[in-house]
Design an enzyme around this catalytic site. Structure first.
Site, mmCIF file in Angstrom:
data_model
loop_
_atom_site.group_PDB
_atom_site.id
_atom_site.type_symbol
_atom_site.label_atom_id
_atom_site.label_comp_id
_atom_site.label_asym_id
_atom_site.label_seq_id
_atom_site.Cartn_x
_atom_site.Cartn_y
_atom_site.Cartn_z
ATOM 1 N N ASP A 1 0.858 -1.181 0.000
ATOM 2 C CA ASP A 1 0.000 0.000 0.000
ATOM 3 C C ASP A 1 0.898 1.236 0.000
ATOM 4 O O ASP A 1 2.027 1.198 0.497
ATOM 5 C CB ASP A 1 -0.883 -0.012 1.252
ATOM 6 N N LYS A 2 0.409 2.334 -0.567
ATOM 7 C CA LYS A 2 1.226 3.545 -0.630
ATOM 8 C C LYS A 2 1.133 4.376 0.651
ATOM 9 O O LYS A 2 2.110 4.538 1.379
ATOM 10 C CB LYS A 2 0.824 4.415 -1.827
ATOM 11 N N GLY B 1 -5.361 3.548 -3.392
ATOM 12 C CA GLY B 1 -6.595 4.203 -3.800
ATOM 13 C C GLY B 1 -6.346 5.603 -4.328
ATOM 14 O O GLY B 1 -7.261 6.255 -4.836
ATOM 15 N N ASP C 1 -1.597 -0.601 6.124
ATOM 16 C CA ASP C 1 -1.726 -0.022 7.466
ATOM 17 C C ASP C 1 -3.126 0.455 7.811
ATOM 18 O O ASP C 1 -3.412 0.750 8.963
ATOM 19 C CB ASP C 1 -0.775 1.172 7.613
#
Length: 679
Positions: A367-368, A519, A565
């Protein structure tokens, strides 16, 4: 045969949850397993001391208490071990046999029952040695391994509860012009909600009145607050930052986006195949060897003219030695060392299956926001025209200092770092969704977006090209105008973590494919990916679709790890073959994941995989030793060398050799501490 073996092999906790203790909580099951182990361990000590091994090998010479014979005393002490501690193995063995398979439970149950039953017969009929110690010590060792494994299990129910807790328990509804506080569970579609600053949005809704900034990071992973105005959609569980909103409920109860995430987590967790323990895979064949070997030994010696007592002694010795402690400890000892190695570095593996899964990972999806990046906005570039950078930052910070908006806070932090001067402010005006205007030491300063500049009739002139470049690169751009003239553009973005690039390089160096899943918009995602050296980017993915993207990667035949996270990552963490949560993330992500990185350092992902690979290697080595040990010990135990060489392995010596085998397994596992980890 393998199909039945895999479907029926259950861990002790699964046996308990399906048996007489159904409904028992995980904590209660762990405590129950600990109690069974302690009873077996404590009683095994005196049994061992008053056994033939204690008398002959350890030279223990104290008479049994109360004038009892040694064998009677051992029998009395063994009763709680057989009736209480070992019950879980007997129950599991019955279930496995009903399912027409053989597993570790059958192996342990046969060895314990055979040794103990033979000893009881000899105790009352005479004519041989007893070896109660072999049965009780074996029980204690295997229970120890299962207890240590069970302690790390659980968390699925806590994850779901944490998700549900994101929705506030109460909501304010406007009815007949009056504010009424009602339970969120009683809200209906069409209710008019009043959402005050700082309050959580109770259900999915559409704004009818008001302008505000809403923090959706806990649900969507988006780090920056989203501007909301009439017509904007609100997500249940998000947090209203400043303005008061009136919104109409559109989805309530199980239809909300948050409820759908809960459902996805539950489905992904229930569909994830548990890691099959290597010991259980070997156990099926080892049980066959033990049972067939013991039966053949008995028949052969009877046909050879030996007494039943002698023949059964050889047969029992084969069964006892074919179930060495080494096999029961091969996996748990390696797991203990591996988890300890990780814990010292802030890497928490939740169970043995997590370590095995880490060793098999081929693709790491990251995830970023909050994982590869810090999760908070930061000024990354300041481009000025007719003023200096320090002057621009001083003016901008003066206007933004009283604001709680994350972008304003980022500008103030940058000004403080640059040592910019402090100015007095008057006539401050907040323009929701656009920026702010104020008088700063006699200068009219406007700080905000292009729409605010258009409202103030301020042209960007030469800064327009730079602003467009910054925006195209996926960064948020704030314009600063002084006395009606555009003076600077400030680029604000979610900056990468200091170790993120090194983490990606370490993973790629291990032969793993690294993918970014976020997202956020594609421009922002690709900018971060370029900085970090990530070649594959999956952007603009809704929370409900993240688990689906993980599933697509899994269908290519590769083992996938997901690192995240936030709440929005929870379904993907559960869907992945290995879920890894950054420690500073939400409780939901941490509870759903298989591995938790307490230092919130993405570089620890590479370390976790290295530990997983090293631990699996030790597990395989230990299992190879356990099987090899049996290949050597079984012929000796069966008495093959007795006629020619007089070589006989007595049951008590077989029990002692099991301890030696276990010691070798433990020493080999401890060598894992010398594993070379990424730096």
């Amino acid at each position: 045969m393998d199909h039945h073996a895999h479907s029926a092999m259950r861990s002790p906790q699964e046996v308990m949850s399906h048996g007489g203790d159904a409904g028992m909580s995980m904590d209660a099951m762990v405590q129950d397993m600990r109690n069974r182990f302690l009873v077996a361990a404590v009683l095994s000590v005196p049994i061992l001391l008053w056994s033939a091994i204690g008398r002959q090998v350890l030279h223990f010479a104290v008479p049994a208490p109360f004038g009892l014979r040694d064998d009677i005393f051992q029998l009395i002490l063994s009763l709680p071990v057989i009736g209480y501690s070992s019950w879980i193995f007997f129950d599991g063995a019955v279930r496995a046999l009903r399912a027409r398979t053989l597993d570790m439970m059958v192996l342990v149950a046969v060895a314990i029952a055979a040794g103990w039953t033979y000893s009881v017969v000899v105790t009352f009929r005479g004519g041989g040695d007893v070896f109660y110690e072999a049965s009780t010590v074996l029980c204690a060792f295997v229970l120890l391994g299962h207890w240590l494994e069970m302690r790390a299990r659980g968390g699925a129910n806590d994850a779901v509860r944490a998700l549900l807790d994101l929705a506030p328990p109460m909501a304010i509804v406007i009815r007949d012009g009056e504010q009424v506080e009602v339970p969120t569970s009683e809200l209906q579609v069409g209710d008019l909600l009043l959402i005050k600053p700082g309050a959580k949005v109770p259900v999915d809704a559409v704004v009818e009145e008001g302008i505000s900034e809403v923090d959706e990071s806990v649900v969507t992973g988006e780090s920056l607050p989203v501007s909301k105005a009439p017509g904007s959609a609100l997500i249940g569980g998000s947090i209203n930052r400043n303005g008061t909103l009136r919104a109409r409920a559109t989805r309530v109860g199980s239809d909300t986006a948050l409820a759908q995430i809960v459902k996805l987590v539950q489905e992904a967790q229930s569909s994830k195949a548990p890691g099959q323990q290597l010991a259980d895979r070997a156990a099926f064949w080892l049980v066959l060897v033990a049972l067939i070997g013991g039966t053949l030994t008995l028949i052969v010696w009877l046909l050879a003219g030996r007494t039943f007592s002698q023949a059964i002694l050889f047969a029992i010795t084969v069964v006892v030695i074919t179930c060495p402690d080494a096999l029961g400890l091969a996996t748990p000892t390696a797991i203990m060392v591996g988890t300890g190695l990780g814990a010292k570095r802030g890497i928490l593996f939740k169970n043995a299956a997590a370590i095995e899964a880490a060793a098999r990972v081929q693709v790491v999806v990251m995830d970023k926001t909050g994982t590869l990046t810090k999760g908070e906005p930061e000024v990354t570039e300041v481009h000025v025209e007719h003023l200096s950078e320090q002057e621009v930052l001083a003016f901008a910070a003066a206007v933004e200092r009283d604001s709680e908006h994350p972008l304003a806070e980022a500008i103030v932090r940058r000004a403080e770092q640059a040592g910019a001067d402090h100015h007095s402010v008057t006539d401050f005006e907040n323009v929701p969704g656009h920026g702010a205007v104020a008088m700063v030491d006699g200068h009219r300063v406007v700080v905000g977006n292009a729409r605010l500049m258009a409202r103030e009739k301020i042209g960007l002139d030469g800064l327009a090209t730079k602003r467009d470049e910054m925006a195209a690169d996926g960064r948020t751009v704030v314009v600063v105008a002084v006395d009606g003239r555009a003076s600077a553009v400030i680029a604000i973005s979610d900056a990468a973590r200091p170790t993120a690039r090194a983490a990606v390089e370490a993973l790629q160096g291990q032969g793993l494919d690294v993918v970014m899943l976020t997202g956020d918009n594609r421009a922002t995602a690709e900018r971060i990916a370029r900085e970090l050296g990530i070649k594959e980017v999956i952007a603009e993915v809704l929370p409900a679709d993240k688990a689906g993207k993980i599933g697509e990667l899994q269908r290519t035949g590769k083992k996938v790890a997901m690192v995240g996270d936030g709440v929005n990552d929870a379904p993907a963490l559960a869907q992945a073959d290995l879920g890894i949560a950054i420690g500073a993330g939400t409780d939901v992500a941490i509870e759903t994941a298989d591995v938790v990185l307490m230092r919130s350092d993405p570089f620890d992902v590479a370390t976790a995989i290295t530990i997983g690979r090293g631990t699996l290697r030790k597990m395989r080595q230990n299992l190879a030793w356990a099987v090899g040990y049996n290949a050597i010990a079984i012929p000796i135990a069966a008495g093959i060398f007795e006629p020619r060489f007089g070589l006989v392995l007595r049951p008590e010596i077989a029990a002692l050799s099991m301890s030696g085998s276990s010691l070798l397994v433990a020493v080999n596992a401890l060598l894992l501490k010398r594993l070379k980890l990424p730096r």
